[in-house]
Design an enzyme around this catalytic site. Structure first.
Site, mmCIF file in Angstrom:
data_model
loop_
_atom_site.group_PDB
_atom_site.id
_atom_site.type_symbol
_atom_site.label_atom_id
_atom_site.label_comp_id
_atom_site.label_asym_id
_atom_site.label_seq_id
_atom_site.Cartn_x
_atom_site.Cartn_y
_atom_site.Cartn_z
ATOM 1 N N LEU A 493 0.871 -1.169 0.000
ATOM 2 C CA LEU A 493 0.000 0.000 0.000
ATOM 3 C C LEU A 493 0.910 1.222 0.000
ATOM 4 C CD1 LEU A 493 -2.644 1.622 0.383
ATOM 5 C CD2 LEU A 493 -2.415 1.239 2.838
ATOM 6 N N GLU A 494 0.691 2.103 -0.987
ATOM 7 C CA GLU A 494 1.481 3.332 -1.067
ATOM 8 C C GLU A 494 0.596 4.466 -0.556
ATOM 9 O OE1 GLU A 494 2.407 4.565 -5.105
ATOM 10 O OE2 GLU A 494 4.238 5.563 -4.470
ATOM 11 N N ILE A 495 1.026 5.066 0.526
ATOM 12 C CA ILE A 495 0.244 6.170 1.082
ATOM 13 C C ILE A 495 0.908 7.477 0.680
ATOM 14 C CG2 ILE A 495 -0.399 7.329 3.247
ATOM 15 C CD1 ILE A 495 -0.962 4.582 4.407
ATOM 16 N N THR A 531 5.669 4.790 -7.016
ATOM 17 C CA THR A 531 5.627 3.533 -7.768
ATOM 18 C C THR A 531 5.275 3.752 -9.237
ATOM 19 O OG1 THR A 531 3.382 3.206 -6.978
ATOM 20 C CG2 THR A 531 5.114 2.058 -5.791
#
Lengths: 747, 474
Positions: A493-495, A531
């Site tokens: 998960l990219e926050i 990403t």
């Protein structure tokens, strides 16, 4: 080295009494049974480090010296952990392969002594029994395990680029048979207690207990000990036998395995399979096969020697360092570095029941959080609900969930077309179409119905969060949460935080992500964040290669040959050609010619023709047919021909193409660190490997630069730059590292 | 002695009235005084203002037999019929005086899914008397009785017959789902070809039958397995369990021999002899019990066939009326049925802890403490389950951690507990046990001169029940 020697000296000297009180291992004698309890006071799990080993050796020698002791039980006092493995730091501190081998030999010796112990040892296993822990357990005469979900047995060393180095490669084949042993050691998979019993890895199971006069966990350990003590007595009194009666199938298998040509064939088959899957990039699996083979064909002594030597060699490889780096990175990315959020998210709402939205809903409800799944159409909603149901139902088929648990989990999902219940939501995650005006509309609609404390998270893969936040009345509560598809399988998960996002909002988003079981990186805002921004130049380069006449299959084999789990052409199909076109265009606008390379029109044309990738049945490949062989989509080939480019021969060898793809990825990653989008290299490596499939054997772009050498990489890029221009211009930070070889991203 | 006791009980009433129940003290003391005139020896009555007094007129049961013995060839409604007819005989109740019949059953015979109605018709009750069947695992007949209490309390009925039946000698064994599907499709198939192709699709797997398991649907765990884990969780030893089982059998034998089990009616089984005694009571020696191997968790479990209740056939029935109606019909009721509760908890780890949860709740409702209770009748599913409940009830930690209570309720003193045997020895026809417990409390109160009795039971699904019963003034 000194302490290693100390360890060995102690093991040989029974008379030596502990000078100081023991902190990790204790024992008491109950009815002639020595109960040895392991508990590392400094950690949540027990690991076999120098200290633990030294105390164990001491205690075991004391037990052997006590004539009143007729048998022994080995148990952990920690709920959820028997022994989770060897202490990795111990090996990392070693400078040479020989040093590591020497350490291993001490461990091998200790376990061999236990195996040949005059009194029986019963390993009472509750919780993780992995790596060195499992090797310890299988050196004991008898094993009892709790049938708890937390009880897992396995040899995960291969995932760290290592091998089971304390007798595992020698004992496991004898215990569970050659095929099962190879499966365990080569995949590193976790084995649950009931499976372990079936395999013959443990002798007896104990049911976990509920609460009684003590908590369930505490009482279960106590009960396990009581049962283990009974079995230990039974072993002494010959009431319990270790040998299991072999079934007919087992006898047949044993007979067949007894034939050298059969074994030879097995080694060969396994070797070929490993080569096919690992492309020869991972040395550990091959060494495991070698150790097993040596032990079986040349005897124990040769086997142990091969094991300790090969372990030493593996520990010195860059692959092992890379994999261990990822392991530590993953641990670090499973912590909340932003503190405890003010409010726990107890009710979550997801907007958009597409692939992403439904996936997010699924991983939220199965952690017990009530979730609203809202869509605008009944068809969309029904599809999403079915996706969630199927995801859970598949688990019941694999027996990791009961149908009853599935129903309970499903009851937490509320599918709806309106905003009912949003007034009680603590967080809303939108996963609607990637279009800024639609996102703005959604922000306004949602903010009108949610309570003031509610966090608004947007799941976008490329749109800058601050642009979306422009429509918000409360940008401090707005954050980006970039999930990866399929959400229930992809760990990352990219926050994304903007300059206005509050720390509590970030803390809350991280807390939700952790609850959902994600590995989390927190990055700064910008087009494509981290990403997507790394992936885009690589895909642009892939399109260029395709235009230059490298076929999709060739492109795939070049990328997988470099260590990517999924080939570049297949990846584009999986992501979706339309998404790729969208991203390429958006990021192309934002970053200019640096993001050029392949022609975006190729992708657009493909979308126009309906070649959107796997989801539409056609992309670079044709999908849907049941045949195993993937067929290249001739329609896509025609498009590529119409955009044909001439490949400059100086930069078009196979290796050149690989490095063109990878260097653009890596350079962009380093640039993200340089620009502060990335907070540190660890998160950069984790994001690239877990979100984009960057070769795990390289450990991520930053570790790759460290191990490959920034100077060599810069040299290659300059060579490419001559042919293609600024797409290959190394960023400043990379140049800095190239200039000064002492500069490293990882210590 | 009597005077002192009388004095003490009066002072008890006073303290209770002055402290805890000041709100309704006036009403309560009024009703108390009324009863005090009728009752020479009394603590206080549990009558509540505005709530009808509901009484147990009488209760009977067929002998409880191990399944597969003398009842083997019957059907469930035959047993239920025997109990209902027995009740009619015992009470001399005119058949048309009953307003309603509620009956419990657990494993349903599909032919008689409303077994209450079939049994009532067969027992000669008026065809104008409606009947329905309830199910709540081992507390099904408790549910039947409290349904009756509800009907009377709501003023809808005056005389209700409640009961329960379980018949384990024959249980519905089904075709597999695959086979059922094929057979149902066969019904719809129109052409010979379609039928033949369906028949041709039958594989070996279709033929394996589905057996009803005594397992929780939600957890797939059998009850014996759960009982073994529960016993282990509370550290109940094998010895303690065997001792309790032996106690149950010994006390049951004594009660049987002493003629205490007067609720048992004689039953002429068609084609067989007259049955008039329970046949599962078998006091053994501790040595014999110790020899048995564990039945569920092997080899180290503690629950055995001997310290578990066995599969039983049997039926029971009780006549419940409003006090006025009973008196008007010239009956001398046996007991008041007072407060009751149903509880439920985790069906996995606390499956059989119903009594622990229900007891303090029902006592609180009645304004009583454990010490006020003269007679305890708990359903004995497993010796280990009873011992675990007793330990849980004795634990402050358990009460605080899992029940949200300040203190433990305390364990019943053994001299008041199941003194005429229990489910372990008398048998446990699932849905018939509840009525046996209530009738036994009434009889024991009469015999022993006590005033309050407590019934508690656990049930599959992680549910439980408790009821306070008050002796009817002699």
């Amino acid at each position: 080295m000194a302490s290693v020697r100390l360890l060995v000296t102690r093991s040989g000297c029974t008379a030596l009494k502990a000078i100081t009180a023991r902190t990790h291992v204790s024992y008491e004698v109950k009815d002639n049974v020595a109960v040895v309890r392991i508990n590392d006071p400094t950690s949540k799990v027990n690991t076999l480090g120098r200290h633990m080993q030294a105390e164990l050796v001491e205690v075991i020698n004391e037990i052997w010296g006590n004539s009143a002791v007729k048998s022994a039980v080995l148990i952990s006092s920690k709920p959820g952990s028997f022994i989770a493995g060897a202490d990795l730091n111990m090996f990392q501190a070693c400078k040479t392969a020989e040093e590591v081998s020497y350490l291993l030999q001490a461990g091998q010796k200790m376990f061999e002594q236990i195996e040949k112990s005059p009194i029986p040892f019963v390993a009472a296993i509750n919780g993780s029994c992995l790596g060195g822990g499992l090797e310890f357990a299988i050196a004991c005469q008898y094993r009892i395990a709790t049938k708890s979900k937390k009880t897992i047995l396995g040899t995960p060393e291969v995932m760290l680029g290592l091998l089971p180095g304390a007798g595992g490669t020698q004992r496991l084949p004898k215990m569970v048979g050659l095929p099962a042993a190879f499966d365990m050691m080569l995949t590193g998979r976790n084995i649950k207690a009931d499976k372990a019993k079936k395999m013959g890895l443990v002798h007896q199971l104990v049911e976990p207990l509920g609460p009684g006069l003590k908590s369930a966990e505490e009482r279960t350990i106590e009960y396990l000990e009581e049962v283990a003590v009974d079995f230990a007595k039974g072993l002494t009194g010959k009431k319990v036998t270790v040998e299991k009666k072999k079934g007919l199938m087992q006898k047949v298998q044993d007979f067949v395995m007894g034939l050298p040509p059969v074994r030879k064939q097995i080694y060969k088959t396994v070797h070929n399979k490993v080569m096919k899957q690992s492309k020869g990039l991972y040395p550990a699996p091959l060494k495991i096969i070698e150790c097993v083979q040596t032990g079986i064909e040349k005897g124990n002594a040769a086997g142990y020697l091969s094991e300790s030597e090969n372990f030493g060699k593996l520990a010195m490889t860059s692959v092992s360092r890379a994999l261990i780096g990822l392991f530590y990175g993953q641990v670090a990315c499973k912590k909340n570095h932003f503190g405890q959020p003010e409010r726990e998210v107890k009710k979550l709402a997801v907007l958009g029941a597409g692939l992403m939205g439904a996936g997010i809903a699924q991983v939220t409800i199965d952690k017990g959080v009530a979730t609203i799944l809202k869509d605008t159409t009944e068809e969309g909603l029904a599809r999403g609900q079915q996706q969630v149901y199927k995801g859970l139902n598949d688990k019941t088929k694999k027996k990791s969930l009961t149908t009853f648990e599935r129903d309970r989990i499903m009851s937490l999902l509320s599918g709806q077309l309106d905003y009912r219940g949003f007034e009680n939501a603590d967080m809303v995650i939108e996963a609607v179409f990637e279009d800024l005006s639609i996102k703005h509309k959604v922000v306004k609609e949602v903010e009108a119905v949610i309570p003031p404390h509610c966090i608004f998270a947007t799941n976008t893969s490329a749109l800058p969060i601050k642009d979306i936040a422009a429509a918000s009345k409360r940008p401090e509560k707005l954050i980006g949460m970039h999930y990866f598809s399929p959400v229930d399988k992809m760990q990352l998960l990219e926050i994304i935080t903007t300059s206005k996002t509050s720390k509590d909002t970030t803390a809350s988003a991280v807390a939700v992500g952790l609850k959902q079981g994600k590995v989390i990186i927190v990055v700064g805002d910008g087009p494509g964040f981290y990403t997507t921004r790394c992936l885009a130049p690589m895909l642009a380069e892939a399109v260029r290669a395709l235009q230059e006449g490298v076929g999709p299959k060739k492109l795939d084999s070049l990328t997988t040959g470099f260590g990517f789990p999924v080939g570049a052409a297949t990846l584009a199909d999986e992501v979706g050609i339309d998404v790729a076109a969208h991203v390429a265009e958006d990021l192309g606008k934002a970053f200019g010619t640096r993001f050029g390379g392949g022609n975006v029109e190729v992708l657009k044309m493909m979308v126009q023709k309906g070649f959107k990738g796997r989801k539409s049945g056609k992309g670079c490949y044709v999908y849907g047919a049941k045949s195993k062989e993937k067929k290249v989509n001739s329609g896509a080939e025609d498009i590529l021909k119409s955009f044909k480019l001439t490949a400059p021969p100086a930069v078009s060898a196979d290796e050149d193409i690989q490095y063109r793809l990878v260097s653009r990825f890596v350079n962009e990653a380093v640039l993200c660190l340089q620009e502060g989008i990335l907070p540190d290299p660890v998160q950069g490596d984790i994001g690239a490997v877990f979100g984009l499939g960057f070769p795990p054997c390289l450990g991520g772009p930053f570790r790759f630069v460290d191990s490959y050498g920034a100077d060599k990489l810069v040299q290659k890029m300059k060579h490419f730059e001559e042919a293609y221009g600024n797409q290959f211009t190394p960023c400043q930070l990379l140049l800095d590292h190239a200039k000064d070889s002492s500069k490293r991203f990882h210590k | 002695m009597q005077i002192i006791e009388h004095f003490m009980s009066l002072s008890l009433i006073r303290t209770v009235l002055l402290t805890a129940f000041s709100f309704c003290s006036a009403a309560r003391s009024l009703s108390t005084s009324v009863h005090l005139q009728a009752q020479a020896k009394s603590k206080k009555t549990l009558a509540k203002p505005g709530v009808k007094n509901i009484v147990l007129v009488d209760g009977v049961r067929t002998p409880f037999l191990q399944s597969g013995t003398t009842y083997a060839d019957l059907m469930p409604h035959d047993l239920a019929r025997a109990a209902l007819q027995g009740l009619l005989n015992r009470t001399g109740l005119p058949k048309d005086a009953v307003d309603y019949i509620v009956y419990g059953t657990v494993i349903q015979e599909v032919k008689t899914s409303n077994v209450a109605r079939e049994a009532a018709l067969g027992a000669g009750f008026s065809d104008k008397t409606p009947a329905h069947t309830v199910t709540m695992a081992c507390i099904s007949s408790n549910q039947a009785m409290t349904t009756a209490v509800g009907l009377i309390a709501a003023g809808q009925c005056d005389a209700v017959v409640a009961g329960g039946v379980e018949f384990m000698s024959d249980v519905p064994i089904r075709h597999s789902r695959k086979m059922r599907k094929t057979m149902l499709s066969l019904n719809k198939a129109k052409t010979l070809g379609a039928r033949l192709s369906l028949l041709g699709s039958i594989r070996l797997a279709h033929l394996s039958p589905e057996l009803p398991a005594v397992a929780e649907f939600s957890t797939a765990e059998t009850m014996g397995h759960s009982a073994d884990r529960l016993a282990a969780a509370f550290g109940v030893s094998r010895l303690e369990q065997d001792e309790f089982a032996l106690r149950s059998h010994t006390l049951a034998k004594k009660a049987q021999d002493g003629g205490m089990l007067s609720d048992v009616i004689s039953f002429k089984v068609p084609g067989r002899d007259i049955v008039s005694k329970d046949n599962g009571i078998r006091p053994a020696t501790m040595e014999q019990l110790a020899k048995l191997k564990p039945a569920f968790i092997k080899p180290h479990g503690t629950v055995t066939a001997a310290n578990s209740s066995f599969l039983t056939d049997g039926a029971s029935a009780v006549l419940i009326m409003s006090e006025e109606k009973a008196l008007a019909m010239g009956y001398k009721p046996k007991a008041y049925l007072r407060d009751f509760v149903y509880v439920s908890q985790d069906p996995k780890d606390q499956l059989l802890l119903g009594p622990t949860y229900a007891t303090p709740k029902v006592l609180e409702k009645s304004g009583l403490t454990l010490n006020d209770i003269d007679v305890f009748e708990f359903h004995e599913a497993f010796a280990g389950q009873i011992m675990a409940n007793l330990k849980a009830m004795e634990s402050d930690w358990f009460a605080q951690t899992y029940m949200g209570r300040k203190t433990k309720v305390g364990a019943p003193p053994m001299e008041k507990f199941n003194t005429w045997g229990g489910s372990l020895s008398l048998g446990h026809p699932f849905a018939a046990t509840g009525c046996r417990l209530v009738t036994t409390v009434a009889h024991r109160l009469q015999k022993e001169g006590g005033q309050y009795g407590l019934v508690a039971a656990c049930a599959a699904g992680g549910q439980g029940h408790a009821m306070v019963i008050e002796a009817y003034p002699q």
